[in-house]
Design a protein around this motif. Structure first.
Motif, PDB file in Angstrom:
ATOM      1  N   ARG A 190       0.812  -1.228   0.000  1.00  0.00           N
ATOM      2  CA  ARG A 190       0.000   0.000   0.000  1.00  0.00           C
ATOM      3  C   ARG A 190       0.846   1.280   0.000  1.00  0.00           C
ATOM      4  NH1 ARG A 190      -2.667  -1.372  -2.616  1.00  0.00           N
ATOM      5  NH2 ARG A 190      -4.258   0.213  -2.325  1.00  0.00           N
ATOM      6  N   VAL A 191       1.640   1.451  -1.034  1.00  0.00           N
ATOM      7  CA  VAL A 191       2.364   2.719  -1.207  1.00  0.00           C
ATOM      8  C   VAL A 191       2.170   3.211  -2.638  1.00  0.00           C
ATOM      9  CG1 VAL A 191       4.562   3.953  -1.060  1.00  0.00           C
ATOM     10  CG2 VAL A 191       4.124   2.027   0.487  1.00  0.00           C
ATOM     11  N   GLY A 192       1.560   4.375  -2.747  1.00  0.00           N
ATOM     12  CA  GLY A 192       1.390   5.032  -4.036  1.00  0.00           C
ATOM     13  C   GLY A 192       1.848   6.465  -3.913  1.00  0.00           C
ATOM     14  N   TRP A 193       1.650   7.229  -4.981  1.00  0.00           N
ATOM     15  CA  TRP A 193       1.959   8.658  -4.891  1.00  0.00           C
ATOM     16  C   TRP A 193       1.206   9.454  -5.936  1.00  0.00           C
ATOM     17  CZ3 TRP A 193       5.952   5.079  -5.876  1.00  0.00           C
ATOM     18  CH2 TRP A 193       6.393   4.998  -7.210  1.00  0.00           C
ATOM     19  N   LEU A 194       1.178  10.738  -5.674  1.00  0.00           N
ATOM     20  CA  LEU A 194       0.532  11.716  -6.544  1.00  0.00           C
ATOM     21  C   LEU A 194       1.578  12.793  -6.796  1.00  0.00           C
ATOM     22  CD1 LEU A 194      -2.871  13.332  -5.497  1.00  0.00           C
ATOM     23  CD2 LEU A 194      -0.877  14.760  -5.887  1.00  0.00           C
ATOM     24  N   ILE A 195       1.728  13.189  -8.046  1.00  0.00           N
ATOM     25  CA  ILE A 195       2.676  14.255  -8.399  1.00  0.00           C
ATOM     26  C   ILE A 195       1.885  15.351  -9.106  1.00  0.00           C
ATOM     27  CG2 ILE A 195       4.669  14.859  -9.839  1.00  0.00           C
ATOM     28  CD1 ILE A 195       5.558  11.912  -9.594  1.00  0.00           C
ATOM     29  N   GLY A 196       2.080  16.587  -8.703  1.00  0.00           N
ATOM     30  CA  GLY A 196       1.343  17.673  -9.349  1.00  0.00           C
ATOM     31  C   GLY A 196       1.889  19.024  -8.943  1.00  0.00           C
ATOM     32  N   PRO A 197       1.207  20.095  -9.357  1.00  0.00           N
ATOM     33  CA  PRO A 197       1.606  21.432  -8.927  1.00  0.00           C
ATOM     34  C   PRO A 197       1.608  21.516  -7.397  1.00  0.00           C
ATOM     35  CG  PRO A 197      -0.050  21.546 -10.666  1.00  0.00           C
ATOM     36  CD  PRO A 197       0.030  20.115 -10.238  1.00  0.00           C
ATOM     37  N   ALA A 198       2.515  22.321  -6.854  1.00  0.00           N
ATOM     38  CA  ALA A 198       2.719  22.371  -5.402  1.00  0.00           C
ATOM     39  C   ALA A 198       1.439  22.684  -4.624  1.00  0.00           C
ATOM     40  CB  ALA A 198       3.808  23.381  -5.063  1.00  0.00           C
ATOM     41  N   ASP A 199       0.579  23.578  -5.153  1.00  0.00           N
ATOM     42  CA  ASP A 199      -0.633  23.943  -4.405  1.00  0.00           C
ATOM     43  C   ASP A 199      -1.626  22.777  -4.341  1.00  0.00           C
ATOM     44  OD1 ASP A 199      -1.042  24.236  -7.177  1.00  0.00           O
ATOM     45  OD2 ASP A 199      -2.579  25.787  -6.926  1.00  0.00           O
ATOM     46  N   VAL A 200      -1.700  21.996  -5.416  1.00  0.00           N
ATOM     47  CA  VAL A 200      -2.599  20.836  -5.429  1.00  0.00           C
ATOM     48  C   VAL A 200      -2.076  19.764  -4.475  1.00  0.00           C
ATOM     49  CG1 VAL A 200      -3.545  18.972  -6.861  1.00  0.00           C
ATOM     50  CG2 VAL A 200      -3.399  21.300  -7.769  1.00  0.00           C
ATOM     51  N   VAL A 201      -0.767  19.558  -4.493  1.00  0.00           N
ATOM     52  CA  VAL A 201      -0.157  18.554  -3.613  1.00  0.00           C
ATOM     53  C   VAL A 201      -0.355  18.949  -2.156  1.00  0.00           C
ATOM     54  CG1 VAL A 201       2.043  17.519  -2.912  1.00  0.00           C
ATOM     55  CG2 VAL A 201       1.468  17.734  -5.340  1.00  0.00           C
ATOM     56  N   LYS A 202      -0.204  20.238  -1.868  1.00  0.00           N
ATOM     57  CA  LYS A 202      -0.399  20.705  -0.480  1.00  0.00           C
ATOM     58  C   LYS A 202      -1.854  20.495  -0.052  1.00  0.00           C
ATOM     59  CE  LYS A 202       0.756  24.358   2.779  1.00  0.00           C
ATOM     60  NZ  LYS A 202      -0.256  23.815   3.685  1.00  0.00           N
ATOM     61  N   ALA A 203      -2.799  20.779  -0.939  1.00  0.00           N
ATOM     62  CA  ALA A 203      -4.225  20.579  -0.617  1.00  0.00           C
ATOM     63  C   ALA A 203      -4.514  19.098  -0.375  1.00  0.00           C
ATOM     64  CB  ALA A 203      -5.091  21.112  -1.760  1.00  0.00           C
ATOM     65  N   ALA A 204      -3.973  18.240  -1.227  1.00  0.00           N
ATOM     66  CA  ALA A 204      -4.191  16.801  -1.066  1.00  0.00           C
ATOM     67  C   ALA A 204      -3.541  16.292   0.216  1.00  0.00           C
ATOM     68  CB  ALA A 204      -3.644  16.053  -2.285  1.00  0.00           C
ATOM     69  N   ALA A 205      -2.387  16.868   0.580  1.00  0.00           N
ATOM     70  CA  ALA A 205      -1.718  16.479   1.831  1.00  0.00           C
ATOM     71  C   ALA A 205      -2.540  16.933   3.038  1.00  0.00           C
ATOM     72  CB  ALA A 205      -0.310  17.080   1.881  1.00  0.00           C
ATOM     73  N   ASN A 206      -3.179  18.105   2.940  1.00  0.00           N
ATOM     74  CA  ASN A 206      -4.051  18.562   4.029  1.00  0.00           C
ATOM     75  C   ASN A 206      -5.205  17.581   4.233  1.00  0.00           C
ATOM     76  OD1 ASN A 206      -2.557  20.827   4.519  1.00  0.00           O
ATOM     77  ND2 ASN A 206      -3.878  22.226   3.371  1.00  0.00           N
ATOM     78  N   LEU A 207      -5.798  17.142   3.126  1.00  0.00           N
ATOM     79  CA  LEU A 207      -6.869  16.138   3.214  1.00  0.00           C
ATOM     80  C   LEU A 207      -6.345  14.869   3.886  1.00  0.00           C
ATOM     81  CD1 LEU A 207      -9.546  14.689   2.473  1.00  0.00           C
ATOM     82  CD2 LEU A 207      -8.577  14.279   0.206  1.00  0.00           C
ATOM     83  N   GLN A 208      -5.176  14.413   3.438  1.00  0.00           N
ATOM     84  CA  GLN A 208      -4.607  13.175   3.981  1.00  0.00           C
ATOM     85  C   GLN A 208      -4.264  13.319   5.463  1.00  0.00           C
ATOM     86  OE1 GLN A 208      -2.320  10.812   1.211  1.00  0.00           O
ATOM     87  NE2 GLN A 208      -0.722  10.521   2.739  1.00  0.00           N
ATOM     88  N   SER A 209      -3.937  14.548   5.880  1.00  0.00           N
ATOM     89  CA  SER A 209      -3.594  14.766   7.302  1.00  0.00           C
ATOM     90  C   SER A 209      -4.780  14.455   8.205  1.00  0.00           C
ATOM     91  CB  SER A 209      -3.106  16.200   7.525  1.00  0.00           C
ATOM     92  OG  SER A 209      -4.179  17.125   7.496  1.00  0.00           O
ATOM     93  N   HIS A 210      -5.986  14.591   7.662  1.00  0.00           N
ATOM     94  CA  HIS A 210      -7.187  14.294   8.450  1.00  0.00           C
ATOM     95  C   HIS A 210      -7.718  12.889   8.193  1.00  0.00           C
ATOM     96  CE1 HIS A 210      -7.420  18.344   9.980  1.00  0.00           C
ATOM     97  NE2 HIS A 210      -7.328  18.813   8.753  1.00  0.00           N
ATOM     98  N   ALA A 211      -7.345  12.301   7.049  1.00  0.00           N
ATOM     99  CA  ALA A 211      -7.865  10.973   6.706  1.00  0.00           C
ATOM    100  C   ALA A 211      -7.006   9.867   7.302  1.00  0.00           C
ATOM    101  CB  ALA A 211      -7.942  10.821   5.181  1.00  0.00           C
TER     102      ALA A 211
END
Length: 396
Positions: A245-266
């Motif tokens: 269970r290791v994947g990743w997402l690569i994208g513009p920094a603002d999108v990655v930061k938003a997705a990381a914020n979501l993951q911080s709560h999930a």
């Protein structure tokens, strides 16, 4: 009293591929000699050097603690390096988010980009998780249907015909699950240029990037689609690591930061031991996948040949991943041990119950009239399994 489960969650269809796999395993546990073509996972063990890295990591107390949500810094850097090596894309470690498998990367991407009512162009046949993840994020999947005559490839004209003022994202997958289709470089470039011209986001799932055969080439659409691209990937298929269970997402920094914020709560950080294993995988060379690919290639040719010999089955040659996606409309309405199937879903059920072979019906992938068979299983099982289907059809 109202419904116990929210409408949003009640509307999700369970993963059809995992459901087929579970049913096959249950029958097997009950003593039935079921052969499963259902789950898309390599039948190889994870390479030793990756496992050893994980064993050492489990003993190191620093891995017993929380780590940064977006991933171990050294793994994010290694993924950026591996991306440059494999697809020629220059990305910074800050543009990488490490996720709990490829599925969380898919969900995070759509959750970070979609507002309610935004449309996503979804080329069918599609992997069963995509429409559910889009809908959960408030988006609307708009299907663009391809068939075997076009090699399961969508044209720019088809995509343009489906585009509206609400279209925000094109989901692009090559090599494809479930069809094994690989887009030729010129077509990838044309679709990328079209997306850029219309200011669309492109979410590209490249999890099968190393599983391509013959003269097929893997070209990332990120080269032609401009800045608005999110790349999804992971170690599961390349290194036989589905369970890690290791994947990743690569994208513009603002999108990655938003997705990381979501993951911080999930979920917060991905399991550290699995991250260290993934670090060993992406930092190493590609010799392990080269060995696996040679075996898949042999099985690929075998399964296409065996399926094509069955009357009523049309099986195009897959050029990537480890799936065959035969068209089976010729088997509908035909007597099979006294039973007839009106749909490919019913056909899959008859094949499981009568021939003890598990396949996934095309309904799961948005195109009824087809079956998906994974050829990531042993050679003997592969030949025996397709042989059982042929016998079932031959008996009438």
């Amino acid at each position: 009293m109202g419904a116990r489960v929210s409408d949003r969650i009640a509307a999700i269809a369970e993963s059809a591929t995992l459901a087929v796999d579970a049913k096959a395993k249950a029958l097997k546990a009950a003593g039935r000699p079921v052969i499963g073509f259902g789950a898309g996972e390599p039948d190889f063990p994870t390479p030793d050097y990756i496992v050893e890295a994980a064993v050492a990591a489990a003993r190191d107390p620093k891995n017993h603690r929380y780590t940064p949500v977006a991933g171990l810094p050294e793994l994010r850097a290694a993924v950026a390096g591996k991306t440059k090596r494999d697809t020629g894309l220059d990305v910074d470690a800050a543009q990488v988010l490490i996720t709990n498998g490829g599925k969380q990367a898919v969900y995070n991407a759509f959750a970070a980009l979609l507002d309610p009512g935004d449309e996503v162009l979804l080329i069918a046949p599609y992997w069963t998780t995509y429409p559910e993840a889009i809908k959960l994020a408030g988006g609307v999947p708009v299907e663009v249907v391809t068939d075997e005559a076009a090699g399961y490839l969508a044209s720019v004209e088809q995509l343009e015909a489906a585009r509206t003022e609400r279209t925000k994202i094109l989901l692009f997958v090559s090599p494809s699950n479930p069809t094994g289709a690989v887009y030729p470089p010129a077509q990838v470039e044309a679709i990328g240029a079209w997306a850029r011209e219309h200011d669309l986001w492109v979410v590209t799932d490249e999890i099968y990037e190393h599983l391509i055969y013959g003269a097929a080439e893997m070209v990332s659409i990120a080269h032609s689609a401009g800045e608005k691209v999110v790349v999804l990937n992971g170690v599961a298929k390349t290194y036989a690591m589905t369970g890690w269970r290791v994947g990743w997402l690569i994208g513009p920094a603002d999108v990655v930061k938003a997705a990381a914020n979501l993951q911080s709560h999930a979920t917060s950080n991905v399991n550290n031991v699995a991250q260290v294993a993934a670090l060993a995988a992406v930092s190493g060379d590609l010799s392990a996948v080269a060995e696996m690919r040679a075996v898949y290639d042999r099985r690929r040719r075998t399964i296409v040949s065996l399926l094509s010999d069955i009357p009523g089955v049309v099986c195009p040659e897959p050029l990537g991943a480890f799936y065959a996606y035969p068209q089976v409309k010729g088997l509908l309405g035909v007597g099979l041990r006294g039973r007839t199937a009106a749909s490919s879903a019913e056909l899959a059920e008859i094949i499981l119950e009568e021939a003890e072979v598990a396949v996934v019906p095309g309904e799961a992938f948005g195109t009824p009239g087809y079956l998906r068979l994974s050829y990531a299983l042993g050679d003997e099982d592969l030949a025996e399994g397709v042989g059982r289907i042929a016998k079932l059809v031959g008996e009438g």
